[in-house]
Design a protein around this motif. Structure first.
Motif, PDB file in Angstrom:
ATOM      1  N   UNK A 132       4.709   3.483  26.072  1.00  0.00           N
ATOM      2  CA  UNK A 132       4.566   2.219  24.473  1.00  0.00           C
ATOM      3  C   UNK A 132       4.183   1.019  24.530  1.00  0.00           C
ATOM      4  N   UNK A 133       3.780   0.783  26.225  1.00  0.00           N
ATOM      5  CA  UNK A 133       3.334  -0.678  26.431  1.00  0.00           C
ATOM      6  C   UNK A 133       1.856   0.035  25.421  1.00  0.00           C
ATOM      7  N   UNK A 134       0.999  -1.042  26.234  1.00  0.00           N
ATOM      8  CA  UNK A 134      -0.533  -1.391  25.640  1.00  0.00           C
ATOM      9  C   UNK A 134      -1.161  -0.741  26.781  1.00  0.00           C
ATOM     10  N   UNK A 135      -2.122  -0.944  26.991  1.00  0.00           N
ATOM     11  CA  UNK A 135      -3.177  -0.826  28.220  1.00  0.00           C
ATOM     12  C   UNK A 135      -4.562  -1.307  27.503  1.00  0.00           C
ATOM     13  N   UNK A 136      -5.221  -1.600  29.108  1.00  0.00           N
ATOM     14  CA  UNK A 136      -6.724  -2.158  28.874  1.00  0.00           C
ATOM     15  C   UNK A 136      -7.499  -1.160  30.352  1.00  0.00           C
ATOM     16  N   UNK A 137      -8.930  -1.263  29.936  1.00  0.00           N
ATOM     17  CA  UNK A 137      -9.323  -0.140  30.507  1.00  0.00           C
ATOM     18  C   UNK A 137     -10.822  -0.639  30.608  1.00  0.00           C
ATOM     19  N   UNK A 138     -11.594  -1.184  31.576  1.00  0.00           N
ATOM     20  CA  UNK A 138     -13.409  -1.472  31.081  1.00  0.00           C
ATOM     21  C   UNK A 138     -13.900  -0.273  32.834  1.00  0.00           C
ATOM     22  N   UNK A 139     -14.890  -0.598  32.575  1.00  0.00           N
ATOM     23  CA  UNK A 139     -15.425   0.223  33.340  1.00  0.00           C
ATOM     24  C   UNK A 139     -17.391   0.720  33.289  1.00  0.00           C
ATOM     25  N   UNK A 140     -17.702   0.359  34.171  1.00  0.00           N
ATOM     26  CA  UNK A 140     -19.627   0.482  34.554  1.00  0.00           C
ATOM     27  C   UNK A 140     -19.960   1.497  34.665  1.00  0.00           C
ATOM     28  N   UNK A 141     -19.659   2.591  34.772  1.00  0.00           N
ATOM     29  CA  UNK A 141     -20.543   4.355  34.688  1.00  0.00           C
ATOM     30  C   UNK A 141     -19.953   4.520  36.381  1.00  0.00           C
ATOM     31  N   UNK A 142     -19.685   3.894  37.198  1.00  0.00           N
ATOM     32  CA  UNK A 142     -19.003   3.945  37.903  1.00  0.00           C
ATOM     33  C   UNK A 142     -17.548   3.420  38.838  1.00  0.00           C
ATOM     34  N   UNK A 143     -17.649   2.493  38.806  1.00  0.00           N
ATOM     35  CA  UNK A 143     -16.337   1.408  38.795  1.00  0.00           C
ATOM     36  C   UNK A 143     -15.825   1.324  37.576  1.00  0.00           C
ATOM     37  N   UNK A 144     -13.987   1.187  37.693  1.00  0.00           N
ATOM     38  CA  UNK A 144     -13.148   0.489  37.104  1.00  0.00           C
ATOM     39  C   UNK A 144     -12.084  -0.099  36.922  1.00  0.00           C
ATOM     40  N   UNK A 145     -11.476  -0.893  35.856  1.00  0.00           N
ATOM     41  CA  UNK A 145     -10.447  -2.206  36.234  1.00  0.00           C
ATOM     42  C   UNK A 145      -9.370  -1.847  35.383  1.00  0.00           C
ATOM     43  N   UNK A 146      -7.953  -1.753  35.527  1.00  0.00           N
ATOM     44  CA  UNK A 146      -7.052  -0.904  34.394  1.00  0.00           C
ATOM     45  C   UNK A 146      -5.477  -2.196  34.481  1.00  0.00           C
ATOM     46  N   UNK A 147      -5.128  -2.705  33.428  1.00  0.00           N
ATOM     47  CA  UNK A 147      -4.098  -3.112  33.324  1.00  0.00           C
ATOM     48  C   UNK A 147      -3.303  -2.237  32.815  1.00  0.00           C
ATOM     49  N   UNK A 148      -2.125  -1.922  33.407  1.00  0.00           N
ATOM     50  CA  UNK A 148      -0.688  -1.037  32.426  1.00  0.00           C
ATOM     51  C   UNK A 148       0.427  -2.136  32.873  1.00  0.00           C
ATOM     52  N   UNK A 149       0.917  -2.883  31.951  1.00  0.00           N
ATOM     53  CA  UNK A 149       2.061  -3.412  32.271  1.00  0.00           C
ATOM     54  C   UNK A 149       3.451  -2.007  31.728  1.00  0.00           C
ATOM     55  N   UNK A 150       4.362  -2.773  31.257  1.00  0.00           N
ATOM     56  CA  UNK A 150       5.497  -1.868  31.259  1.00  0.00           C
ATOM     57  C   UNK A 150       6.464  -3.059  29.931  1.00  0.00           C
ATOM     58  N   UNK A 151       6.779  -1.529  29.374  1.00  0.00           N
ATOM     59  CA  UNK A 151       7.284  -1.729  28.164  1.00  0.00           C
ATOM     60  C   UNK A 151       8.126  -2.321  27.953  1.00  0.00           C
ATOM     61  N   UNK A 152       8.648  -2.898  29.155  1.00  0.00           N
ATOM     62  CA  UNK A 152       9.875  -3.978  29.495  1.00  0.00           C
ATOM     63  C   UNK A 152       9.181  -5.488  28.588  1.00  0.00           C
ATOM     64  N   UNK A 153       8.145  -5.690  28.815  1.00  0.00           N
ATOM     65  CA  UNK A 153       7.779  -6.734  28.212  1.00  0.00           C
ATOM     66  C   UNK A 153       7.063  -6.733  27.197  1.00  0.00           C
ATOM     67  N   UNK A 154       5.906  -6.397  27.866  1.00  0.00           N
ATOM     68  CA  UNK A 154       5.006  -5.503  26.277  1.00  0.00           C
ATOM     69  C   UNK A 154       4.713  -4.595  25.668  1.00  0.00           C
ATOM     70  N   UNK A 155       6.173  -3.974  25.366  1.00  0.00           N
ATOM     71  CA  UNK A 155       5.547  -3.195  24.028  1.00  0.00           C
ATOM     72  C   UNK A 155       5.046  -3.568  22.741  1.00  0.00           C
TER      73      UNK A 155
END
Length: 517
Positions: A132-155
C-alpha cells in the motif's frame, strides 16, 4: 479496456509559454475542474481509473519540447486516491516499459526488496507497492534507482487523497521526492540522467499501456508536469493549497546541541536477517537519539531506516547516505558519490551546517601489513599513498570552499576512513601494534585541514575502554566523526558494538554530541 488521448481543449492544458506565479504553471496539466471524471477529486472532479470502468488509463498528449532526455529538468506532480492493494506493482503514472518485467526479490548484500526487473528500462515511474505504500523508479537502460518507502509513514491505499511528486535536476545530478508536501528523499542520479524512453506518459498504467493488463485502480487529480525543477517551497505550497493546515506554524528555535552518529551498518545491516537486521539498526539509532546519521554500506535499507526514524533521507550512492531530523537543503558530489556524499542541512532559519558521509578505500590491508615480520611505520605510511591518502587529499581539496567558510558554516565529516589514527598509534600504545608508533597520513591530513577528531577530543585518555570495546581495540579505530567550526565544542563522544545483546554490523558506531554557538 479503453484508452483516452486527452486533447489540450479537454482535460489537459498545454501552456505555450512559461508563466510565473506563487506556484509555477505546468507545461502539461490535468485539472480536475476540467476532467471528464466521475469521482470527487481533491479539487472539483477527479479521474476514476478502473479496468472495469469508464477509464482504464489515460495517455497524455505531450508537447514536443518536453522529452525527458538528458539535460531536461522536470517535475511530475499528482494527487492519488485508492483503497486497493495489488501484488502487480502497478504504475500510477509512467513513461516507461514497466510491466514487462518479472517481479523479483533483489535482496543481496548490496540491495534490498522486491521490484520488477524492468526497473532498469529507460524512463520514470511512480508506482504502488503491494503493502500500500507508493514507490518511485527511474532507469537509463542499464542503471536503475528505486525508492521504496514503508506503509507506516507513506501509505496511499487508505482511501485518502495523497500528493506525490518528484523532480529531476540534471545540473545537480539530483532527484527530489515528495510525499504529502514534504521532501522525503533526495537521490544522486549517477548515470540515470537520460529518461527519454520514446514512450508516452500514461496515467493509471505504464508507457506500454496498450500491451498491458496491469492497471492502477483508484483515482487521480491535478496531474501536472513542469519543464523545470520545482522547489521544496513550491511543492509545499501546492500541497497546502489543497490541504490547508489548521495548525499554526511553530517558531523554529536555534539549535544549541547536535547529536551525530557515523556507522557502517555492513551490507545494509541484514546479516542477522532480512527483517531483523535493519530493525536492530533502527532500534539502536533511536536509542542514541541521534539527530543526524552518516551511514555507510546503506545498500537498499536506507528508505526503511529513514522512514522508521521519520527523517529526511539523502542517498548519495548505494553505499553512502545521510538521515537527518533537519531538512537537507543542498547536496554535492565530491570525488565520487561512492566515496563521499555532501549535504547542506538547515538546523533553523539562517543556521546551517555542511555534513558529509564518507567511505574511502579498504586497501591496503593495514592490519595484516602491521603484523608482518619486519613491518615499519614508513612502509605502512607509504602503503596508504596509492589509495586512502590520495583520496582524502583530493576530497579535502574539493571541499576547500566549504572548509574555508567553516567559521561561518561548520563542516562535519563522518564515516568509515578504513585507516587508523595517528592519535592512537603512539609510543604509549606501540606494544599493541607490533611495537610500531605510526603517523597515519589520513588522520594527519584531517588534522592539518583543521578538523578535530570528536572521540579523541572528548576522550584523550588512551586507556579508556567501554563495556564492549577495550582500550587496545580502540586504537584500531577506522570510523570517525571530524568537525570544524567556530565555537563548536564536543560534549560527548563514544563508540558502540552492542545494543540489547545484539549488533548487526562488523563496525562499531561512533557518536558525538556537539554544542553549537
Amino acid at each position: 479496456m479503453r484508452s483516452y488521448r486527452i486533447l489540450p481543449f479537454l482535460s489537459f492544458l498545454v501552456c505555450l509559454s512559461v508563466l510565473f506565479s506563487a506556484v509555477p504553471e505546468p507545461v502539461v496539466l490535468m485539472d480536475g475542474e476540467q476532467a471528464d471524471g466521475d469521482v470527487d477529486g481533491i479539487k472539483g472532479q477527479g479521474l476514476k481509473l478502473s479496468p472495469s470502468g469508464k477509464s482504464s488509463f489515460v495517455q497524455v498528449s505531450m508537447p514536443s519540447g518536453l522529452s525527458f532526455e538528458k539535460g531536461q529538468p522536470f517535475t511530475v506532480s499528482l494527487w492519488v486516491q485508492t483503497t486497493v492493494s495489488s501484488a502487480d506493482y502497478p504504475a500510477i503514472i509512467a513513461n516507461k516499459d514497466w510491466n514487462s518485467g518479472e517481479i523479483k526479490d533483489f535482496t543481496t548484500q548490496h540491495e534490498f526488496g522486491f521490484s520488477r526487473t524492468s526497473g532498469a528500462n529507460k524512463g520514470w515511474a511512480i508506482l504502488m507497492q503491494p503493502d500500500g505504500a507508493w514507490a518511485w523508479n527511474i532507469g537509463n537502460g542499464r542503471y536503475r534507482l528505486d525508492y521504496r518507502p514503508t506503509p507506516k509513514r507513506q501509505k496511499i491505499n487508505d482511501g485518502r487523497w495523497h500528493h506525490l511528486a518528484f523532480s529531476i535536476n540534471p545540473a545537480r545530478a539530483e532527484a527530489r521526492l515528495y510525499f504529502d508536501g514534504t521532501n522525503v528523499a533526495i537521490y544522486h542520479l549517477g548515470g540515470a540522467v537520460d529518461l527519454n524512453s520514446g514512450l508516452p506518459v500514461c496515467i493509471g498504467a505504464d508507457g506500454c499501456a496498450d500491451q498491458s493488463a496491469r492497471f492502477f485502480e483508484g483515482a487521480a487529480d491535478e496531474v501536472a508536469i513542469y519543464d523545470r525543477v520545482l522547489t521544496d517551497a513550491d511543492i509545499r505550497k501546492m500541497y497546502q493549497q489543497c490541504r490547508p493546515s489548521k495548525q499554526v506554524t511553530k517558531k523554529v528555535q536555534r539549535v544549541k546541541e547536535l547529536k551525530l552518529l557515523a556507522w557502517n551498518i555492513w551490507h545494509g545491516g541484514r546479516h542477522p536477517g532480512r527483517e531483523i537486521g535493519p530493525q536492530q539498526v533502527i532500534d539502536f539509532i533511536k536509542a542514541t537519539e541521534a539527530d543526524i546519521v552518516m551511514m555507510q554500506e546503506t545498500y537498499g535499507s536506507g528508505p526503511i531506516i529513514a522512514d522508521a526514524l521519520g527523517y529526511y533521507f539523502y542517498l548519495a550512492s548505494t553505499n553512502l547516505s545521510v538521515m537527518s531530523r533537519y531538512p537537507i537543503h543542498e547536496t554535492w558530489t565530491v570525488h565520487n558519490s561512492f566515496n563521499c556524499g555532501v549535504t547542506g542541512i538547515e538546523l533553523s532559519p539562517g543556521q546551517r551546517i555542511v555534513l558529509s558521509s564518507l567511505w574511502i578505500h579498504y586497501l591496503p590491508a593495514w592490519r595484516r601489513d602491521a603484523r608482518a615480520e619486519g613491518a615499519t611505520a614508513a612502509a605502512l605510511i607509504a602503503g596508504e599513498g596509492k589509495t586512502r591518502h590520495r583520496e582524502i587529499k583530493h576530497i579535502l581539496e574539493l571541499l576547500k570552499p566549504q572548509i574555508d567558510l567553516a567559521g561561518e558554516v561548520p563542516v562535519i565529516i563522518g564515516g568509515d576512513f578504513n585507516s587508523p589514527s595517528h592519535l592512537d598509534w603512539v609510543e604509549l600504545t606501540k606494544d599493541w601494534h607490533n611495537g610500531l608508533a605510526v603517523e597515519w597520513p589520513v588522520s594527519k591530513e584531517m588534522q592539518n585541514a583543521g578538523f578535530m577528531d570528536s572521540f579523541r577530543t572528548y576522550r584523550p585518555d588512551l586507556n579508556y575502554a567501554s563495556d564492549t570495546i577495550t582500550a587496545e581495540r580502540l586504537t584500531y579505530r577506522i570510523d570517525y566523526i571530524y568537525f570544524k567550526g567556530k565555537g563548536l565544542r564536543v560534549t560527548d563522544s563514544d563508540m558502540y558494538r552492542q545494543h540489547n545483546g545484539t549488533w548487526p554490523s562488523d563496525h562499531p558506531a561512533v557518536s558525538a554530541t556537539l554544542e553549537l554557538p
